[in-house]
Design a protein around this motif. Structure first.
Motif, PDB file in Angstrom:
ATOM      1  N   LYS A   6       0.879  -1.172   0.000  1.00 52.46           N
ATOM      2  CA  LYS A   6       0.000   0.000   0.000  1.00 52.46           C
ATOM      3  C   LYS A   6       0.912   1.216   0.000  1.00 52.46           C
ATOM      4  CE  LYS A   6      -3.753  -2.164   2.572  1.00 52.46           C
ATOM      5  NZ  LYS A   6      -4.709  -2.041   3.654  1.00 52.46           N
ATOM      6  N   GLU A 100     -11.515  -1.322   0.517  1.00 55.34           N
ATOM      7  CA  GLU A 100     -10.273  -1.651  -0.182  1.00 55.34           C
ATOM      8  C   GLU A 100     -10.505  -2.326  -1.527  1.00 55.34           C
ATOM      9  OE1 GLU A 100      -6.196  -4.237   0.663  1.00 55.34           O
ATOM     10  OE2 GLU A 100      -7.580  -3.819   2.311  1.00 55.34           O
ATOM     11  N   ARG A 102      -8.019  -4.155  -4.345  1.00 53.96           N
ATOM     12  CA  ARG A 102      -6.667  -4.706  -4.473  1.00 53.96           C
ATOM     13  C   ARG A 102      -6.425  -5.206  -5.894  1.00 53.96           C
ATOM     14  NH1 ARG A 102      -4.831  -8.832  -0.042  1.00 53.96           N
ATOM     15  NH2 ARG A 102      -4.778  -6.827   1.018  1.00 53.96           N
ATOM     16  N   SER A 122      -4.459  -1.214  -2.797  1.00 55.28           N
ATOM     17  CA  SER A 122      -3.487  -2.211  -2.351  1.00 55.28           C
ATOM     18  C   SER A 122      -3.140  -3.112  -3.530  1.00 55.28           C
ATOM     19  CB  SER A 122      -4.009  -3.018  -1.154  1.00 55.28           C
ATOM     20  OG  SER A 122      -5.029  -3.901  -1.532  1.00 55.28           O
TER      21      SER A 122
END
Length: 165
Positions: A6, A100, A102, A122
């Protein structure tokens, strides 16, 4: 070896596991399921799960379940398949997903700044060059922006299409 990165650096205690036929989340891990499996569990009332969005998936199918999604993993199966950029942007800008997102798969260092602008926060990184450069804090920059994105630039002068007086 895959590491989670991150903007604050590498994460050492990430519990998320992309489930496959061979890999299942253990008792101390959290599952990232394929879209159909996620919808099946979410429809039954399960929450706290992650979902994997593959390039051909319709990300708008998540809309009724966004409150139950803890993490969305967008798949980059190859460096030249950019559909996950669109998935992330759609999740942030149109569907209002705030948790989040990713990037998983073929995450290359040159694409990380663009992924950040699309709302990805992320990264599951396995590429040796990307791992080395991220550990050295050598993230490439973007001098000019050609369109607004889910994460706007802090420098208004970086937009090529805006007038500056």
């Amino acid at each position: 070896m895959t590491k989670i990165w991150k903007e604050t650096g590498f994460v050492t205690d990430d519990a998320w596991v992309v489930e496959t036929e061979e890999t299942k989340a253990g008792s101390n891990e959290k599952a990232i399921l394929g879209l159909d499996a996620f919808i099946e569990k979410a429809s039954a009332g399960d929450s706290g799960l992650g979902v994997l969005i593959n390039p051909a998936d319709d990300v708008t199918r998540l809309q009724p379940f966004l409150e139950q999604v803890s993490l969305v993993a967008v798949a980059f199966p190859a460096f030249n398949d950019g559909r996950a950029f669109s998935h992330a942007s759609l999740l942030r800008a149109r569907l209002g997903y705030g948790r989040e997102i990713r990037a998983v798969g073929d995450v290359l260092i040159d694409q990380v700044p663009l992924m950040l602008r699309c709302g990805i926060d992320s990264f599951a990184v396995s590429n040796e060059t990307a791992l080395r450069r991220l550990s050295e804090g050598r993230l490439p920059g973007i001098d000019n922006h050609y369109q607004p994105t889910a994460r706007p630039s802090a420098d208004a002068k970086s937009y090529s299409w805006r007038r500056v007086s």
